[in-house]
Write an enzyme that holds these catalytic residues in place. Structure first.
Site, PDB file in Angstrom:
ATOM      1  N   ASN A   1      27.990  19.066 126.793  1.00 19.58           N
ATOM      2  CA  ASN A   1      26.659  18.821 126.248  1.00 19.58           C
ATOM      3  C   ASN A   1      25.615  19.742 126.890  1.00 19.58           C
ATOM      4  OD1 ASN A   1      24.511  17.663 124.876  1.00 19.58           O
ATOM      5  ND2 ASN A   1      24.291  15.940 126.275  1.00 19.58           N
ATOM      6  N   THR A   2      25.508  19.698 128.226  1.00 22.50           N
ATOM      7  CA  THR A   2      24.419  20.400 128.920  1.00 22.50           C
ATOM      8  C   THR A   2      24.384  21.892 128.611  1.00 22.50           C
ATOM      9  OG1 THR A   2      24.563  18.760 130.670  1.00 22.50           O
ATOM     10  CG2 THR A   2      23.347  20.758 131.181  1.00 22.50           C
TER      11      THR A   2
ATOM     12  N   HIS B   1      28.261  14.871 134.979  1.00 18.97           N
ATOM     13  CA  HIS B   1      27.408  15.263 133.853  1.00 18.97           C
ATOM     14  C   HIS B   1      26.290  16.175 134.359  1.00 18.97           C
ATOM     15  CE1 HIS B   1      28.899  11.247 132.170  1.00 18.97           C
ATOM     16  NE2 HIS B   1      29.399  12.169 131.373  1.00 18.97           N
TER      17      HIS B   1
ATOM     18  N   ASN C   1      34.472  17.159 127.247  1.00 14.28           N
ATOM     19  CA  ASN C   1      33.105  16.928 126.752  1.00 14.28           C
ATOM     20  C   ASN C   1      32.125  17.982 127.260  1.00 14.28           C
ATOM     21  OD1 ASN C   1      34.367  14.591 125.973  1.00 14.28           O
ATOM     22  ND2 ASN C   1      32.935  13.208 126.980  1.00 14.28           N
TER      23      ASN C   1
ATOM     24  N   ASP D   1      29.507   8.141 122.367  1.00 17.25           N
ATOM     25  CA  ASP D   1      29.737   8.586 123.747  1.00 17.25           C
ATOM     26  C   ASP D   1      29.185   7.516 124.709  1.00 17.25           C
ATOM     27  OD1 ASP D   1      30.482  10.345 125.776  1.00 17.25           O
ATOM     28  OD2 ASP D   1      28.639  11.536 125.652  1.00 17.25           O
TER      29      ASP D   1
ATOM     30  N   SER E   1      25.530  10.016 122.086  1.00 14.57           N
ATOM     31  CA  SER E   1      25.197   8.973 123.065  1.00 14.57           C
ATOM     32  C   SER E   1      24.270   7.951 122.416  1.00 14.57           C
ATOM     33  CB  SER E   1      24.491   9.604 124.265  1.00 14.57           C
ATOM     34  OG  SER E   1      23.234  10.118 123.849  1.00 14.57           O
TER      35      SER E   1
HETATM   36  P1  13P Z   1      27.948  17.827 130.355  1.00 12.98           P
HETATM   37  O1  13P Z   1      26.555  17.458 129.898  1.00 12.98           O
HETATM   38  O2  13P Z   1      28.042  18.058 131.813  1.00 12.98           O
HETATM   39  O3  13P Z   1      28.522  18.919 129.544  1.00 12.98           O
HETATM   40  O4  13P Z   1      28.852  16.524 130.082  1.00 12.98           O
HETATM   41  C1  13P Z   1      28.944  16.017 128.789  1.00 12.98           C
HETATM   42  C2  13P Z   1      29.683  14.726 128.779  1.00 12.98           C
HETATM   43  O5  13P Z   1      30.550  14.471 129.584  1.00 12.98           O
HETATM   44  C3  13P Z   1      29.355  13.764 127.707  1.00 12.98           C
HETATM   45  O6  13P Z   1      29.962  12.533 127.892  1.00 12.98           O
END
Ligand code: 13P
Length: 284
Positions: free
Chosen positions: A232-233, A180, A230, A82, A50
């Site tokens: 990330n979290t 997200h 995707n 991203d 990002s």
């Molecule tokens: P999460 O953080 O919910 O996994 O989403 C990640 C995302 O969509 C990055 O663009």
């Protein structure tokens, strides 16, 4: 192997009905964990970065780390911006060595989103860089971008199809009910929208907000035409929970390697489970 565009593996993902994971890189340990998991399972993958993460790591370090991972692993790896917010940011990333960019024009009107995305596609294509577009707004919080669930607009299939036809993006993120961050309950995913759009366009649909989505829903989404997911979290949570527990057990720890080593391993485990679930193991 040098960094590759997403076109190195997304067409195959669409044809064979698996999804390639975009795992966000937030620091060196994330990058190493993601590469390690993919190497063990022989999977292609995408490093998502990002604008906030670029600011945190520095663009030169970001590219150098991704290039080192590609060279060391020999895997097809795309380094992907991203939620790029402007043409200028996308070009800055391409100039620095990114092999893929997302232009997120979803906060503009429909016609402006098409016009702006087209400009990015034209410039990126000339340099062999792949482009992801976005239609509809995805709820939740990511970096500095926060969208209330009520303001999240699901994509309209007819608009998504026209968006693809006019822009020629290499994959298309459409808002279908994921968000997200982690979910309070379960997401309500509109598989019918994924199916309609995917059947009408030759490129895969992208599912953002992959963290916390039940496995069965992920399988159904891939079956409906999702070819990039995707995450990330879930890695952030695994990393931070591990560090917290190491520090809670021993207040005398001061060597970062003592908590970052298990934190990195926790992320390897998360990424491996996602790669297995997405079906991209042995597709490198
Ligand atoms: P999460 O953080 O919910 O996994 O989403 C990640 C995302 O969509 C990055 O663009």
């Amino acid at each position: 192997m040098p960094l590759v565009s997403m076109n190195e593996f997304l067409p195959k993902a669409k044809a064979k009905k698996f999804a390639v994971g975009q795992f966000n890189m937030n620091n060196l340990e994330f990058a190493q964990a993601i590469m390690q998991a993919a190497l063990e399972l022989k999977s292609p993958f995408i490093y998502g970065v990002s604008e906030g993460a670029i600011k945190y790591m520095g663009i030169e370090f970001t590219v150098a780390i991704a290039e080192a991972a590609a060279k060391k692993s020999g895997l097809p790896i795309a380094l992907h911006l991203d939620h790029g917010s402007s043409f200028e940011v996308a070009m800055k990333c391409i100039r620095a060595g990114f092999s893929s960019v997302m232009f997120d024009g979803s906060h503009h009107g429909f016609e402006d989103n098409i016009r702006l995305t087209k400009e990015v596609v034209k410039a990126a294509r000339a340099m062999g860089v792949s482009v992801e577009g976005e239609l509809g707004t995805i709820g939740g919080v990511e970096d500095d971008i926060s969208v209330d669930e009520e303001d999240a607009n699901l994509a309209k299939p007819e608009e998504a199809i026209r968006f693809y036809e006019e822009t020629g993006v290499d994959c298309l993120a459409i808002a279908v009910g994921t968000a997200h961050g982690m979910y309070a309950g379960e997401p309500n995913i509109r598989f019918d929208i994924i199916e309609k759009v995917s059947a009408a366009i030759p490129v895969p649909v992208v599912l953002h907000g992959g963290s916390g989505v039940p496995d069965e829903m992920i399988r159904k989404a891939i079956e409906a035409g999702v070819g990039k997911i995707n995450v990330n979290t879930e890695n952030q949570v695994a990393c931070t929970e591990t560090i917290r527990s190491v520090l809670a057990k021993d207040a005398k720890v001061y060597d970062p390697r003592k908590y970052l080593t298990p934190a990195r391993q926790a992320m390897v485990d998360v990424v491996k489970s996602k790669i297995e679930l997405f079906g991209s193991a042995n597709q490198a």
